[in-house]
Motif scaffolding. Structure first.
Motif, mmCIF file in Angstrom:
data_model
loop_
_atom_site.group_PDB
_atom_site.id
_atom_site.type_symbol
_atom_site.label_atom_id
_atom_site.label_comp_id
_atom_site.label_asym_id
_atom_site.label_seq_id
_atom_site.Cartn_x
_atom_site.Cartn_y
_atom_site.Cartn_z
ATOM 1 N N LEU A 377 0.814 -1.229 0.000
ATOM 2 C CA LEU A 377 0.000 0.000 0.000
ATOM 3 C C LEU A 377 0.844 1.273 0.000
ATOM 4 O O LEU A 377 0.459 2.288 0.570
ATOM 5 C CB LEU A 377 -0.980 0.006 1.197
ATOM 6 C CG LEU A 377 -1.902 -1.197 1.331
ATOM 7 C CD1 LEU A 377 -2.612 -1.197 2.696
ATOM 8 C CD2 LEU A 377 -2.953 -1.197 0.218
ATOM 9 N N ARG A 378 1.998 1.204 -0.618
ATOM 10 C CA ARG A 378 2.948 2.320 -0.549
ATOM 11 C C ARG A 378 2.455 3.582 -1.266
ATOM 12 O O ARG A 378 1.787 3.511 -2.304
ATOM 13 C CB ARG A 378 4.291 1.913 -1.154
ATOM 14 C CG ARG A 378 5.020 0.897 -0.318
ATOM 15 C CD ARG A 378 6.514 0.965 -0.540
ATOM 16 N NE ARG A 378 7.180 -0.158 0.083
ATOM 17 C CZ ARG A 378 7.484 -0.248 1.375
ATOM 18 N NH1 ARG A 378 7.154 0.741 2.194
ATOM 19 N NH2 ARG A 378 8.105 -1.302 1.862
ATOM 20 N N PRO A 379 2.893 4.735 -0.735
ATOM 21 C CA PRO A 379 2.415 6.026 -1.274
ATOM 22 C C PRO A 379 3.346 6.722 -2.254
ATOM 23 O O PRO A 379 2.948 7.699 -2.901
ATOM 24 C CB PRO A 379 2.366 6.889 -0.006
ATOM 25 C CG PRO A 379 3.536 6.391 0.801
ATOM 26 C CD PRO A 379 3.611 4.898 0.527
ATOM 27 N N GLU A 380 4.603 6.305 -2.376
ATOM 28 C CA GLU A 380 5.612 7.174 -3.003
ATOM 29 C C GLU A 380 5.250 7.637 -4.414
ATOM 30 O O GLU A 380 5.471 8.787 -4.778
ATOM 31 C CB GLU A 380 6.980 6.469 -3.016
ATOM 32 C CG GLU A 380 7.681 6.436 -1.672
ATOM 33 C CD GLU A 380 7.158 5.378 -0.703
ATOM 34 O OE1 GLU A 380 6.255 4.589 -1.087
ATOM 35 O OE2 GLU A 380 7.639 5.334 0.450
ATOM 36 N N ILE A 381 4.707 6.736 -5.221
ATOM 37 C CA ILE A 381 4.405 7.144 -6.599
ATOM 38 C C ILE A 381 3.269 8.177 -6.634
ATOM 39 O O ILE A 381 3.244 9.072 -7.481
ATOM 40 C CB ILE A 381 4.099 5.911 -7.496
ATOM 41 C CG1 ILE A 381 4.173 6.311 -8.973
ATOM 42 C CG2 ILE A 381 2.745 5.275 -7.161
ATOM 43 C CD1 ILE A 381 4.213 5.127 -9.933
ATOM 44 N N ALA A 439 -2.002 7.717 6.573
ATOM 45 C CA ALA A 439 -1.153 8.907 6.747
ATOM 46 C C ALA A 439 -0.715 9.472 5.406
ATOM 47 O O ALA A 439 -0.647 10.693 5.233
ATOM 48 C CB ALA A 439 0.081 8.553 7.569
ATOM 49 N N GLU A 440 -0.413 8.568 4.456
ATOM 50 C CA GLU A 440 0.235 9.031 3.225
ATOM 51 C C GLU A 440 -0.561 8.766 1.948
ATOM 52 O O GLU A 440 -0.865 9.669 1.192
ATOM 53 C CB GLU A 440 1.588 8.330 3.064
ATOM 54 C CG GLU A 440 2.582 8.623 4.159
ATOM 55 C CD GLU A 440 3.983 8.220 3.734
ATOM 56 O OE1 GLU A 440 4.552 8.889 2.872
ATOM 57 O OE2 GLU A 440 4.507 7.219 4.268
ATOM 58 N N THR A 441 -0.836 7.481 1.687
ATOM 59 C CA THR A 441 -1.362 7.121 0.364
ATOM 60 C C THR A 441 -2.670 7.849 0.076
ATOM 61 O O THR A 441 -2.808 8.509 -0.960
ATOM 62 C CB THR A 441 -1.530 5.592 0.260
ATOM 63 O OG1 THR A 441 -0.348 4.977 0.775
ATOM 64 C CG2 THR A 441 -1.743 5.159 -1.181
ATOM 65 N N ASN A 463 7.081 15.676 6.024
ATOM 66 C CA ASN A 463 8.109 14.731 6.463
ATOM 67 C C ASN A 463 7.949 13.469 5.613
ATOM 68 O O ASN A 463 7.056 13.382 4.758
ATOM 69 C CB ASN A 463 8.033 14.475 7.988
ATOM 70 C CG ASN A 463 7.072 13.347 8.351
ATOM 71 O OD1 ASN A 463 6.126 13.053 7.626
ATOM 72 N ND2 ASN A 463 7.317 12.708 9.480
ATOM 73 N N THR A 464 8.797 12.492 5.811
ATOM 74 C CA THR A 464 8.774 11.348 4.903
ATOM 75 C C THR A 464 7.546 10.460 5.093
ATOM 76 O O THR A 464 7.309 9.544 4.311
ATOM 77 C CB THR A 464 10.083 10.529 5.010
ATOM 78 O OG1 THR A 464 10.200 9.682 3.867
ATOM 79 C CG2 THR A 464 10.121 9.713 6.293
ATOM 80 N N GLU A 465 6.741 10.737 6.120
ATOM 81 C CA GLU A 465 5.494 10.016 6.357
ATOM 82 C C GLU A 465 4.296 10.901 5.969
ATOM 83 O O GLU A 465 3.180 10.663 6.407
ATOM 84 C CB GLU A 465 5.440 9.603 7.847
ATOM 85 C CG GLU A 465 4.312 8.689 8.261
ATOM 86 C CD GLU A 465 4.492 7.215 7.908
ATOM 87 O OE1 GLU A 465 5.530 6.834 7.341
ATOM 88 O OE2 GLU A 465 3.567 6.437 8.223
ATOM 89 N N ALA A 466 4.552 11.925 5.158
ATOM 90 C CA ALA A 466 3.502 12.831 4.650
ATOM 91 C C ALA A 466 2.852 13.702 5.715
ATOM 92 O O ALA A 466 1.719 14.164 5.532
ATOM 93 C CB ALA A 466 2.421 12.061 3.875
HETATM 94 C C1 DMJ Z 1 6.713 5.159 5.047
HETATM 95 O O1 DMJ Z 1 6.799 4.772 6.368
HETATM 96 C C2 DMJ Z 1 7.632 6.302 4.740
HETATM 97 O O2 DMJ Z 1 7.217 6.950 3.581
HETATM 98 C C3 DMJ Z 1 9.069 5.883 4.616
HETATM 99 O O3 DMJ Z 1 9.904 6.955 4.201
HETATM 100 C C4 DMJ Z 1 9.212 4.762 3.631
HETATM 101 N N1 DMJ Z 1 8.300 3.687 3.887
HETATM 102 C C5 DMJ Z 1 6.918 3.985 4.153
HETATM 103 C C6 DMJ Z 1 6.021 4.078 2.949
HETATM 104 O O4 DMJ Z 1 6.332 3.300 1.903
#
Ligand code: DMJ
Length: 475
Positions: A377-381, A439-441, A463-466
């Motif tokens: 369920l990653r958000p980066e893209i 939090a992110e996706t 931050n890296t967790e959005a």
């Molecule tokens: C999150 O916890 C953060 O975005 C982290 O920097 C990388 N892994 C996950 C999301 O994929």
């Protein structure tokens, strides 16, 4: 060593790649951009967010995370630190669920305690919990959230007491006992947005100084050709794994080098970023020029830009793999104003997504094979799509986001919430819903389509967790 192209030649080449890829490979995306109904999509995203949130609440309220297939719960350390509620709180506010957010905030401030005899992973607690408390504090002004953040920050500080100043991986919240000497740049270098913000909001400079030192000590150990490796021993300062890339265990180290300057105006960070990113482009970038090959969907594969793996000391290519985590990089390049590279890389990442209709954890861009097929369920893209839309206002990113959202719902929705995939090829689900889904996706999906005024990306740094941190330090 890989010979370096002259800067101008590189520029021309990137512009050429961007034009070709826009002109040939992505016509479908550009055309469908006009049919994106942003209002309708934001409503759908809010509905799906609530579906996942309510599933968590129904089965796991008060616990860290939901396991959506068995409808059971997981607490990371055997006792809860309210991972999902804290990580989700600013999303609840941003998506407009104020009543639900206020109730959740009250629950957190009443029930969350860090006075626990548990050894936690510093990095995860910092980005999810400390970051979540700080952004929600900035959104609401609720001093209890800041007090919780300050208490947590104090309990985490012993991680920095290593001979090098690089943080240990784990720390006991009650005793301060540390463990985990072998760490990585992501864990040693992704702390300054949160600790720096805590310093600004509490006036306790020690938070900034310790996290800044950890970032600098990581940078100082770069190789003679300017790259960092995957694993480092925080007691000896020696690398134990010299693979260099922008993927898991390194990714957000680069993110925080740049964002440290954007958020705090720290020019030492800017210098470290400029130096580091030039080396990343020199040694890790891989520009495919195969203008004739076709991919599985039959469309022409043109001018891909990818970032692979090389040895940090020799610069020698060791793998042509990328993946879901690497997909944060186009967004970071866009934040840096490097739009040609950002656009070209985003197109590559979207192609990776399209191969199986959802992206894999690890993908070989030379062979087109999935190396590791999970999708948790990653958000980066989505994050990169949002940042690229905000920085270019090009509607093709709306069309890309729409496609991704539809695929995401189709493959990951369950009867009660959302589940990651064990395998993007078979689409078999896995029994876990990470808190970063909420939090992110969903947050990045929502922000992509929401009215532009919802959040001004010039005034916040994620931050890296959005968790969006405002660049003003009122407390
Ligand atoms: C999150 O916890 C953060 O975005 C982290 O920097 C990388 N892994 C996950 C999301 O994929």
């Amino acid at each position: 060593m890989k010979p370096k192209n002259s800067k101008n030649l590189m520029k021309i080449r990137l512009i050429f790649l961007a034009i070709i890829s826009l002109g040939v490979g992505q016509i479908a995306v550009a055309q469908s951009a006009h049919s994106v109904d942003r209002k309708k999509l934001t409503e759908q995203i809010k509905t799906e967010f609530l579906h996942a949130w309510n599933g968590y609440k129904q089965y796991c309220w008060g616990h860290d995370d939901l396991k959506p297939l068995t409808k059971t719960c997981r607490d990371w350390y055997g006792t809860t630190v309210l991972m999902t509620p804290v990580d989700s709180l600013d999303s609840l506010y941003l998506l407009g669920f104020r009543g639900e957010a206020d109730k959740t905030r009250e629950y957190i401030t009443k029930n969350l305690s860090f006075d626990k005899d548990i050894s936690v992973q510093n990095f995860e607690i910092v980005i999810r919990v400390l970051g979540g408390l700080l952004s929600s504090y900035q959104m609401t002004g609720d001093k209890k959230l800041l007090a919780l953040a300050d208490d947590l920050g104090t309990r985490l500080l012993p991680v920095f007491d290593s001979p090098t100043g690089l943080p240990y991986k784990n720390v006991n919240l009650k005793t301060g006992k540390t463990s985990g000497a072998v760490s990585n740049p992501a864990e040693t270098g992704t702390l300054l947005i949160e600790f720096g913000t805590l310093a600004k909001l509490t006036g306790k400079q020690v938070y900034y100084d310790k996290a800044k030192r950890a970032l600098v000590e990581t940078y100082n150990r770069r190789s003679p050709i300017g790259l960092v490796g995957t694993n480092i021993n925080v007691e000896t300062g020696k690398w134990t794994n010299t693979d260099s890339h922008v993927s898991a265990e390194i990714d957000s180290y680069y993110e925080y080098l740049l964002k440290c300057d954007i958020l705090f105006g720290d020019k030492e960070c800017r210098d470290m970023w400029e130096d580091s990113i030039a080396k990343v482009h020199s040694y890790l970038a891989d520009e495919g020029t195969d203008l004739t090959a076709t991919n599985r969907t039959g469309s022409v594969k043109v001018g891909d830009l990818w970032y692979g793996r090389a040895d940090m000391n020799t610069g020698k290519r060791i793998a042509t793999t990328t993946g879901a985590l690497d997909a944060f990089f186009p967004g970071l390049l866009a934040l840096d104003g490097d739009l040609n590279r950002a656009r070209a890389l985003q197109d590559s990442m979207f192609k990776m997504w399209q191969v199986h209709g959802i992206e894999p954890e690890v993908y070989d861009y030379k062979t087109g094979k999935v190396v590791s097929g999970g999708y948790p369920l990653r958000p980066e893209i989505v994050e990169s799509t949002y940042i690229l839309y905000q920085t270019t206002k090009d509607p093709r990113y709306l069309a890309m986001g729409k496609q991704m959202f539809e695929d995401f719902v189709r493959h990951c929705r369950t009867d009660v919430a959302y589940a990651g995939l064990k395998n993007v090829v078979t689409k078999e689900k896995t029994d876990y819903m990470h808190s970063f889904l909420l939090a992110e996706t969903f947050k990045y999906f929502y922000l992509l389509f929401a009215p532009d005024k919802t959040l001004d990306i010039k005034k916040v740094v994620f931050n890296t967790e959005a968790h969006p941190i405002k660049k003003t330090w009122k407390n």
